[in-house]
Design a protein around this motif. Structure first.
Motif, PDB file in Angstrom:
ATOM      1  N   ARG A  57       0.836  -1.190   0.000  1.00  0.00           N
ATOM      2  CA  ARG A  57       0.000   0.000   0.000  1.00  0.00           C
ATOM      3  C   ARG A  57       0.880   1.254   0.000  1.00  0.00           C
ATOM      4  O   ARG A  57       2.100   1.168  -0.053  1.00  0.00           O
ATOM      5  N   GLN A  58       0.263   2.428   0.092  1.00  0.00           N
ATOM      6  CA  GLN A  58       1.006   3.680  -0.007  1.00  0.00           C
ATOM      7  C   GLN A  58       1.894   3.926   1.209  1.00  0.00           C
ATOM      8  O   GLN A  58       2.969   4.523   1.076  1.00  0.00           O
ATOM      9  N   ALA A 101      -2.567  -4.545   5.761  1.00  0.00           N
ATOM     10  CA  ALA A 101      -3.077  -5.376   4.671  1.00  0.00           C
ATOM     11  C   ALA A 101      -2.424  -6.755   4.671  1.00  0.00           C
ATOM     12  O   ALA A 101      -3.103  -7.773   4.469  1.00  0.00           O
ATOM     13  N   ALA A 102      -1.114  -6.808   4.888  1.00  0.00           N
ATOM     14  CA  ALA A 102      -0.407  -8.089   4.933  1.00  0.00           C
ATOM     15  C   ALA A 102      -0.920  -8.939   6.092  1.00  0.00           C
ATOM     16  O   ALA A 102      -1.171 -10.147   5.952  1.00  0.00           O
ATOM     17  N   TYR A 103      -1.074  -8.302   7.240  1.00  0.00           N
ATOM     18  CA  TYR A 103      -1.546  -9.004   8.430  1.00  0.00           C
ATOM     19  C   TYR A 103      -2.925  -9.624   8.198  1.00  0.00           C
ATOM     20  O   TYR A 103      -3.138 -10.811   8.470  1.00  0.00           O
ATOM     21  N   VAL A 112       6.335 -11.899   3.742  1.00  0.00           N
ATOM     22  CA  VAL A 112       5.629 -10.904   2.941  1.00  0.00           C
ATOM     23  C   VAL A 112       6.081  -9.491   3.307  1.00  0.00           C
ATOM     24  O   VAL A 112       6.338  -8.652   2.432  1.00  0.00           O
ATOM     25  N   LEU A 113       6.206  -9.224   4.596  1.00  0.00           N
ATOM     26  CA  LEU A 113       6.656  -7.898   5.018  1.00  0.00           C
ATOM     27  C   LEU A 113       8.092  -7.639   4.571  1.00  0.00           C
ATOM     28  O   LEU A 113       8.414  -6.541   4.098  1.00  0.00           O
ATOM     29  N   ARG A 114       8.958  -8.629   4.704  1.00  0.00           N
ATOM     30  CA  ARG A 114      10.348  -8.450   4.251  1.00  0.00           C
ATOM     31  C   ARG A 114      10.398  -8.199   2.752  1.00  0.00           C
ATOM     32  O   ARG A 114      11.197  -7.381   2.288  1.00  0.00           O
ATOM     33  N   ALA A 115       9.542  -8.880   1.996  1.00  0.00           N
ATOM     34  CA  ALA A 115       9.503  -8.659   0.547  1.00  0.00           C
ATOM     35  C   ALA A 115       9.036  -7.245   0.218  1.00  0.00           C
ATOM     36  O   ALA A 115       9.346  -6.729  -0.860  1.00  0.00           O
ATOM     37  N   CYS A 116       8.319  -6.624   1.147  1.00  0.00           N
ATOM     38  CA  CYS A 116       7.884  -5.231   0.984  1.00  0.00           C
ATOM     39  C   CYS A 116       8.901  -4.251   1.568  1.00  0.00           C
ATOM     40  O   CYS A 116       8.643  -3.038   1.591  1.00  0.00           O
TER      41      CYS A 116
END
Length: 198
Positions: A36-37, A45-47, A90-94
């Motif tokens: 997201r922004q 959103a990931a959570y 997912v968070l690390r990929a972001c």
């Protein structure tokens, strides 16, 4: 350069590994979907995606054991440990530093000596300059895993210990070995009950 409250940089909390495989194509696709922004919007959103899209293996009586983040995507479910691996990946990929946490719990007040180990996450927020714990376990009657960086789905029911205090860059190897060799998934609770870090 950003530094953590533990000292040093964030490299270890952004890195890919066999279990937190944030460089896997399926994980990258999911990361692109939830990005997201703002950092906080992305975390939220990931959570919620990990919490709601991938049920807890016990809740659905699944036989397969998901270990890595990409396993959860492939099987469509995971126990708390595997779901925390997926959220971290997912968070690390972001580009958001994410870690693993563990919480020792009592099964019930009727049997206070019987405990289990619960897996969840910590995420670093630049705005507050600290780690926040989030629990993507998933909801069921009696469990409300809402997005609140200051609360856990399961209350801490045992005395404070290493399991309640330490931020881990990856899953401790004795725990990972137990998870990998357990089939079906429900056997893992018995194998992990006495685990302590070495």
């Amino acid at each position: 350069m950003r530094t953590t409250a533990l000292g040093g940089g964030f490299e270890e909390f952004l890195a890919s590994s066999e279990i937190i495989d944030c460089d896997h194509p399926a994980v990258k696709r999911l990361a692109a979907e939830v990005r997201r922004q703002t950092e906080l919007q992305t975390i939220h959103a990931a959570y919620e995606t990990v919490r709601d899209r991938y049920p807890h293996s016990y809740d659905i009586g699944a036989e397969e054991v998901s270990v890595s983040a990409s396993d959860v995507i492939r099987h469509g479910h995971g126990i708390c440990f595997a779901k925390s691996h997926l959220l971290a990946a997912v968070l690390r990929a972001c580009g958001i530093p994410a870690a693993l946490c563990y919480q020792r719990l009592r099964y019930s007040d009727d049997d206070p000596g019987r405990t289990c180990l619960h897996g969840l996450n910590a995420v670093w927020l630049d705005d507050s300059q600290r780690w926040h714990r989030v629990d993507p376990r998933g909801n069921k009657p009696g469990i409300d895993a809402s997005f609140d960086p200051h609360a856990n789905a399961w209350p801490t029911t045992c005395e404070p210990s290493w399991a309640n205090a330490i931020i881990w860059k990856g899953m401790p190897s004795p725990s990972a070995a137990s998870l990998t060799r357990c089939e079906p998934a429900r056997r893992f609770a018995n194998s992990i009950r006495s685990f302590r870090p070495t």
